[in-house]
Scaffold this motif. Structure first.
Motif, PDB file in Angstrom:
ATOM      1  N   CYS A  85     -15.886 -19.108-147.281  1.00 58.21           N
ATOM      2  CA  CYS A  85     -16.463 -20.243-148.003  1.00 58.21           C
ATOM      3  C   CYS A  85     -15.325 -20.992-148.697  1.00 58.21           C
ATOM      4  O   CYS A  85     -14.486 -20.379-149.368  1.00 58.21           O
ATOM      5  N   GLU A  86     -15.304 -22.318-148.527  1.00 62.59           N
ATOM      6  CA  GLU A  86     -14.208 -23.091-149.118  1.00 62.59           C
ATOM      7  C   GLU A  86     -14.403 -23.359-150.604  1.00 62.59           C
ATOM      8  O   GLU A  86     -13.476 -23.777-151.309  1.00 62.59           O
ATOM      9  N   GLY A  87     -15.608 -23.127-151.114  1.00 64.76           N
ATOM     10  CA  GLY A  87     -15.859 -23.335-152.537  1.00 64.76           C
ATOM     11  C   GLY A  87     -17.340 -23.228-152.851  1.00 64.76           C
ATOM     12  O   GLY A  87     -18.183 -23.208-151.952  1.00 64.76           O
ATOM     13  N   TYR A  88     -17.656 -23.148-154.140  1.00 64.76           N
ATOM     14  CA  TYR A  88     -19.032 -22.987-154.582  1.00 64.76           C
ATOM     15  C   TYR A  88     -19.382 -24.061-155.607  1.00 64.76           C
ATOM     16  O   TYR A  88     -18.547 -24.447-156.432  1.00 64.76           O
ATOM     17  N   ASP A  89     -20.632 -24.536-155.533  1.00 60.20           N
ATOM     18  CA  ASP A  89     -21.064 -25.519-156.525  1.00 60.20           C
ATOM     19  C   ASP A  89     -21.503 -24.802-157.796  1.00 60.20           C
ATOM     20  O   ASP A  89     -21.393 -23.577-157.916  1.00 60.20           O
ATOM     21  N   LYS A  90     -22.016 -25.552-158.765  1.00 61.59           N
ATOM     22  CA  LYS A  90     -22.330 -24.978-160.072  1.00 61.59           C
ATOM     23  C   LYS A  90     -23.483 -23.980-160.039  1.00 61.59           C
ATOM     24  O   LYS A  90     -23.692 -23.219-160.983  1.00 61.59           O
ATOM     25  N   LYS A  91     -24.244 -23.976-158.929  1.00 63.03           N
ATOM     26  CA  LYS A  91     -25.330 -23.012-158.789  1.00 63.03           C
ATOM     27  C   LYS A  91     -24.930 -21.773-157.980  1.00 63.03           C
ATOM     28  O   LYS A  91     -25.729 -20.862-157.797  1.00 63.03           O
ATOM     29  N   GLY A  92     -23.690 -21.778-157.476  1.00 62.25           N
ATOM     30  CA  GLY A  92     -23.227 -20.644-156.686  1.00 62.25           C
ATOM     31  C   GLY A  92     -23.455 -20.791-155.207  1.00 62.25           C
ATOM     32  O   GLY A  92     -23.266 -19.844-154.445  1.00 62.25           O
ATOM     33  N   GLN A 170     -23.602 -14.247-153.832  1.00 56.26           N
ATOM     34  CA  GLN A 170     -23.734 -13.073-152.966  1.00 56.26           C
ATOM     35  C   GLN A 170     -24.501 -13.407-151.691  1.00 56.26           C
ATOM     36  O   GLN A 170     -24.279 -12.796-150.647  1.00 56.26           O
ATOM     37  N   THR A 171     -25.410 -14.364-151.774  1.00 51.84           N
ATOM     38  CA  THR A 171     -26.251 -14.710-150.630  1.00 51.84           C
ATOM     39  C   THR A 171     -25.891 -16.073-150.056  1.00 51.84           C
ATOM     40  O   THR A 171     -26.723 -16.717-149.406  1.00 51.84           O
ATOM     41  N   ALA A 172     -24.648 -16.510-150.268  1.00 52.98           N
ATOM     42  CA  ALA A 172     -24.219 -17.842-149.821  1.00 52.98           C
ATOM     43  C   ALA A 172     -24.323 -18.002-148.308  1.00 52.98           C
ATOM     44  O   ALA A 172     -24.564 -19.104-147.802  1.00 52.98           O
ATOM     45  N   GLY A 173     -24.156 -16.904-147.557  1.00 54.90           N
ATOM     46  CA  GLY A 173     -24.222 -16.986-146.103  1.00 54.90           C
ATOM     47  C   GLY A 173     -25.622 -16.855-145.543  1.00 54.90           C
ATOM     48  O   GLY A 173     -25.842 -17.080-144.351  1.00 54.90           O
ATOM     49  N   ILE A 174     -26.582 -16.508-146.399  1.00 56.23           N
ATOM     50  CA  ILE A 174     -27.969 -16.309-145.958  1.00 56.23           C
ATOM     51  C   ILE A 174     -28.934 -16.921-146.975  1.00 56.23           C
ATOM     52  O   ILE A 174     -29.868 -16.268-147.438  1.00 56.23           O
ATOM     53  N   PRO A 175     -28.750 -18.179-147.335  1.00 54.51           N
ATOM     54  CA  PRO A 175     -29.548 -18.774-148.415  1.00 54.51           C
ATOM     55  C   PRO A 175     -31.035 -18.855-148.112  1.00 54.51           C
ATOM     56  O   PRO A 175     -31.854 -18.853-149.037  1.00 54.51           O
ATOM     57  N   GLU A 176     -31.425 -18.923-146.844  1.00 56.00           N
ATOM     58  CA  GLU A 176     -32.842 -19.066-146.517  1.00 56.00           C
ATOM     59  C   GLU A 176     -33.648 -17.810-146.805  1.00 56.00           C
ATOM     60  O   GLU A 176     -34.882 -17.852-146.807  1.00 56.00           O
ATOM     61  N   PHE A 177     -32.964 -16.701-147.074  1.00 52.58           N
ATOM     62  CA  PHE A 177     -33.677 -15.487-147.432  1.00 52.58           C
ATOM     63  C   PHE A 177     -33.640 -15.215-148.933  1.00 52.58           C
ATOM     64  O   PHE A 177     -33.907 -14.096-149.381  1.00 52.58           O
ATOM     65  N   ARG A 178     -33.301 -16.243-149.716  1.00 55.64           N
ATOM     66  CA  ARG A 178     -33.539 -16.153-151.150  1.00 55.64           C
ATOM     67  C   ARG A 178     -35.041 -16.294-151.381  1.00 55.64           C
ATOM     68  O   ARG A 178     -35.751 -16.891-150.584  1.00 55.64           O
ATOM     69  N   LYS A 179     -35.510 -15.762-152.494  1.00 53.93           N
ATOM     70  CA  LYS A 179     -36.952 -15.675-152.731  1.00 53.93           C
ATOM     71  C   LYS A 179     -37.636 -17.046-152.679  1.00 53.93           C
ATOM     72  O   LYS A 179     -38.678 -17.209-152.026  1.00 53.93           O
ATOM     73  N   ALA A 180     -37.045 -18.040-153.344  1.00 52.84           N
ATOM     74  CA  ALA A 180     -37.676 -19.360-153.381  1.00 52.84           C
ATOM     75  C   ALA A 180     -37.768 -19.972-151.989  1.00 52.84           C
ATOM     76  O   ALA A 180     -38.759 -20.626-151.648  1.00 52.84           O
ATOM     77  N   ASN A 181     -36.751 -19.747-151.176  1.00 57.14           N
ATOM     78  CA  ASN A 181     -36.735 -20.319-149.832  1.00 57.14           C
ATOM     79  C   ASN A 181     -37.693 -19.603-148.889  1.00 57.14           C
ATOM     80  O   ASN A 181     -38.290 -20.226-148.009  1.00 57.14           O
ATOM     81  N   ILE A 182     -37.829 -18.290-149.048  1.00 55.78           N
ATOM     82  CA  ILE A 182     -38.822 -17.559-148.247  1.00 55.78           C
ATOM     83  C   ILE A 182     -40.223 -18.069-148.571  1.00 55.78           C
ATOM     84  O   ILE A 182     -41.037 -18.316-147.687  1.00 55.78           O
TER      85      ILE A 182
END
Length: 266
Positions: A85-92, A170-182
């Motif tokens: 990852c080249e960088g992270y925004d303020k939300k991670g 921690q879940t930057a590579g799999i954001p669609e499996f965060r709770k809100a996105n599921i």
């Protein structure tokens, strides 16, 4: 001469009580273990069935369309891997992925080939005896239960001091499996009660399955397991393999999908 009167043989009350206590102790030890084994046998049966359903759906699509299916991640990355990852925004959240050594942007097929994924997902729903289809808002539409966690909330549950930023990182590579996105994503329920939840906009190369529906416990690594479609090369059709191979994706007391499928004991 009278025969001596024989004394009747019997257990005393204290002996009966001691026996009952021993039986109770043994039952307290054995019954939960047996129940646990039976529960895991049910989970395993569901996981095996889910994989078979997905494999058959792939085969059906291939037979119908008569060509290679471009919907899967590489088994072995042809680019050698090494993405960061080249960088992270303020939300991670990750702002972009690049090659570690060169800093170049990743090619469009770095992870795999996904041209047919949306058509494949539609084919799945046509051929899997769907009784309820939540094309969006899977939670509010009634396909998934309230108590289902996402990988971000699982991470936070295992690390008390972890905040939203670190959980997102921690879940930057799999954001669609965060709770809100599921909850906001897609899902469908089949006639046998299984809930299928595809990964984001790709729709089905990664598929979560709740093998016993909303009955509970609705936990990753218990009744919720994941499968990932992988391709060997551009001339191969994908095959579904266990997606959850890391214990980081498993809730307390659970097992990885790989473990449930391929280990003989639990």
């Amino acid at each position: 001469m009278r025969s001596p009167i024989k004394k009747a043989l019997a257990f005393t009350l204290s002996e009966v009580l001691i026996t009952l206590v021993i039986i109770g102790v043994l039952a307290a030890i054995v019954i939960p273990s047996l129940n646990n084994q039976m529960q895991w046998m049910q989970y395993r049966s569901g996981v095996v069935k889910a994989k078979s359903i997905l494999d058959q759906a792939l085969l059906k699509y291939s037979e119908t369309n008569g060509n290679l299916i471009e919907c899967g991640y590489w088994k072995v990355n042809p680019y050698g891997g090494g993405a960061i990852c080249e960088g992270y925004d303020k939300k991670g959240n990750c702002t972009g992925w690049i090659f570690k050594e060169s800093g170049d942007n990743l090619p469009s097929d770095y992870n795999g080939r996904f041209t047919d994924c949306q058509d494949l997902y539609k084919s799945f729903k046509r051929n899997m005896n769907v009784i309820k289809d939540c094309d969006s808002s899977a939670y509010t539409a009634g396909c998934i239960s309230e108590d289902m966690e996402g990988l971000d909330t699982i991470y936070k549950g295992k690390n008390e001091d972890m905040g939203d930023y670190d959980a997102n990182k921690q879940t930057a590579g799999i954001p669609e499996f965060r709770k809100a996105n599921i909850r906001a994503g897609k899902a469908f329920i089949t006639a046998d009660g299984m809930i299928f939840m595809p990964y984001g906009s790709f729709y089905c190369p990664i598929m979560l399955v709740d093998v016993n529906g909303q009955k509970g416990p609705n936990k990753w690594g218990h009744d919720i397991h994941g499968f990932i479609a992988k391709i060997s090369d551009i001339k191969s059709n994908p095959t579904f393999l266990p997606y959850i191979q890391s214990t980081a994706y498993v809730e307390a007391g659970g097992r990885t999908t790989f473990h449930v499928l391929y280990k003989k004991t639990h």
